[in-house]
Design an enzyme around this catalytic site. Sequence first.
Site, mmCIF file in Angstrom:
data_model
loop_
_atom_site.group_PDB
_atom_site.id
_atom_site.type_symbol
_atom_site.label_atom_id
_atom_site.label_comp_id
_atom_site.label_asym_id
_atom_site.label_seq_id
_atom_site.Cartn_x
_atom_site.Cartn_y
_atom_site.Cartn_z
ATOM 1 N N THR A 1 0.644 -1.180 0.092
ATOM 2 C CA THR A 1 0.151 0.077 -0.055
ATOM 3 C C THR A 1 1.014 1.229 -0.065
ATOM 4 O O THR A 1 1.991 1.043 0.312
ATOM 5 C CB THR A 1 -0.873 0.164 1.321
ATOM 6 O OG1 THR A 1 -0.210 0.627 2.552
ATOM 7 C CG2 THR A 1 -1.724 -1.214 1.483
ATOM 8 N N ASP A 2 0.266 2.493 -0.185
ATOM 9 C CA ASP A 2 0.867 3.639 -0.217
ATOM 10 C C ASP A 2 0.932 3.982 1.387
ATOM 11 O O ASP A 2 0.300 3.248 2.138
ATOM 12 C CB ASP A 2 0.229 4.614 -0.825
ATOM 13 C CG ASP A 2 1.184 5.805 -1.236
ATOM 14 O OD1 ASP A 2 2.339 6.135 -0.631
ATOM 15 O OD2 ASP A 2 0.954 6.463 -2.392
ATOM 16 N N TRP A 3 1.615 5.161 1.734
ATOM 17 C CA TRP A 3 1.841 5.106 3.144
ATOM 18 C C TRP A 3 0.865 5.636 3.868
ATOM 19 O O TRP A 3 0.050 6.577 3.495
ATOM 20 C CB TRP A 3 3.219 6.164 3.182
ATOM 21 C CG TRP A 3 4.611 5.396 3.381
ATOM 22 C CD1 TRP A 3 5.448 5.690 4.224
ATOM 23 C CD2 TRP A 3 5.029 4.487 2.639
ATOM 24 N NE1 TRP A 3 6.371 4.878 4.299
ATOM 25 C CE2 TRP A 3 6.126 4.005 3.013
ATOM 26 C CE3 TRP A 3 4.496 3.444 1.708
ATOM 27 C CZ2 TRP A 3 7.126 3.124 2.529
ATOM 28 C CZ3 TRP A 3 5.430 2.508 1.177
ATOM 29 C CH2 TRP A 3 6.602 2.430 1.608
#
Length: 629
Positions: A339-341
Amino acid sequence: MTYLHKTLAVAALIGLVSAGWPVPPVAPVRDLNKNGKLDPYEDPKQSVEARVSDLLKQMNVAEKAGMMFINGTVINDDGTIEKKPGAQGPAAMMPTAIENITERHMTHFNLWAVPGTRAFATGTNAIQKLAESSRLGIPVTIASDPRHYFSSSIFGMAADGFSQWPEQLGFAAIGDVKLMQQFGDIARQEYLAVGIREALHPMADLATEPRWARVSGTFGEDARLSAKLVEAYVRGYQGPTLGPASVACMTKHFSGGGPQKEGLDPHFEFQKGQVYPGKNFNYHLIPFEAAFAAKTAAIMPYYGIPTDQTSENVAFSFNKDIITRLLRDKYKFDGVVCTDWGLITDTKMGPAVWLARAWGVENLSREERVLKAIQAGVDQFGGENCPELVVKLVNDGKLSEARIDQSVRRLLRQKFALGLFDNPYVDVEKATQLVGKPAFRQAGEAAQRRSMTLLKNDAKTLPLAMGKLKIYLKNVDPTVAAAYGSVVEKPEEADIAIVRLKTPWVPVETQNPMARGFHHGDLDFKGKEKEEILTLLKTVPTIVDIYLDRPAVIPEISVGAKGLLANYGASDAAVLDVIFGKARPEGNLPFELPSSMEAVRNQKEDVPYDSKDPLYKFGYGLRYPAALN
């Protein structure tokens, strides 16, 4: 001999070698298992899969869960890795690698602000040494956002000793696939030297919405051009197959983050869903198909909701139609999906709270968000360090250990392929010699010059004559410019003015300091700033260079300038070399420059080059005369 003992023995030998100690010859250990076959760690012919399976059987649930999280960490100026009083930056507010390795069993970290090369390499070795002391000695994968761009932005790290190149847009302006792969190969060598083994890039998103704050990280708005460059980029970093000399690429942001409504970014709650008014969802997949062809090691989805494109309006990383049905089933991608952060946990940012980017599932608890993402097909959570949530889900019977084994297998496979289990350490002295070495720097500086895009050359004013003109400067270092002509203090005293500009932007009204730093909003110059520029253009013949991190709206400036250049990350020396003919501009616009903000507002966010009557079209770029020396 157990896996732990072998890891320690190898690491001890490496430590001796690194310290310069003579190492006595060691007879190879050839363990046989109960079936009379060589142990997978001793037989080089054994496959990565056999080694993964063997280690996976030895891991407990907490160790598996720890592998499924990656977050920032810090390396101090002296190469140490503990938190020091007065530390600054995002990583300084988080648990250290020491805490995350020993308490959370994490084996993936990304680095933001870093010290010089020697301390950088020393610090990554310290992280690996700490990981070596864990129960199974699983080495750490160090990851990084881009570090090679001349222009440091909120999305890229300062070069800090690395060779300096234009941003991705600059490579798109040049359009040279061989140069793109050369860059990837050089960046790979510099990353390897300091211990970075995973690149949180390239961006395969398309800049079809000119107001989007992340346009500078893309290869522009054309899918075919982007695809060619994405493929070359990944091949430069990874090589033909992922191996000990590779840096793994995490290509982002599947399935394309460009079509943001009004250009607002879903890092923040004021923009949760991207839009497709032109019904052009599939166009944004084309660069990712090229990344798959190059065997990208990992994929990162973006934050937003692909509005009305799937059976459920939830963000990409929670969306099973995107991760499982599209990415896994259709494209047969079996690499890591991270996932993105910051999708799970809210973050305190001074007086403000930066909400977790759990768009479409805001009502779910942190534990439920983790479960939904894993069920969607995600392997790893970026910007989070809460493996206890995965452990609890397994212990409560809500998530099977077999399911997390699927993700951990992918993560282990990558570590083994990269050779981290064989030698995770770097040679500090060699790192100081290789990072930013002259040949690498020269290649980056040449690319800065090649990417410059000549948009206007009234009466063939350019190139200017070296050493013969009185020059008035704005936003240019006079010390650098003194080598090209006589610098004067007032425009009225000058033969020519040279001014460097940046594409305008408007901070969003919010308490979140991160959001205020994103380049959102209108693309045209306004008010006093615009008046001062136009006044200068009327006072003295002027060469304008503008940094395009987004497509600027500059019709009046274009009319008034004698010469107009665009750059995508270039030093003063690079720009002046082109202005004075020491180098040639070879760039073509990687996106169109709209003629007005009205045209910008009327275009469709998911469709390329569709604004009405653009000032300069996609692909536009002039050249100097062929006879120029």
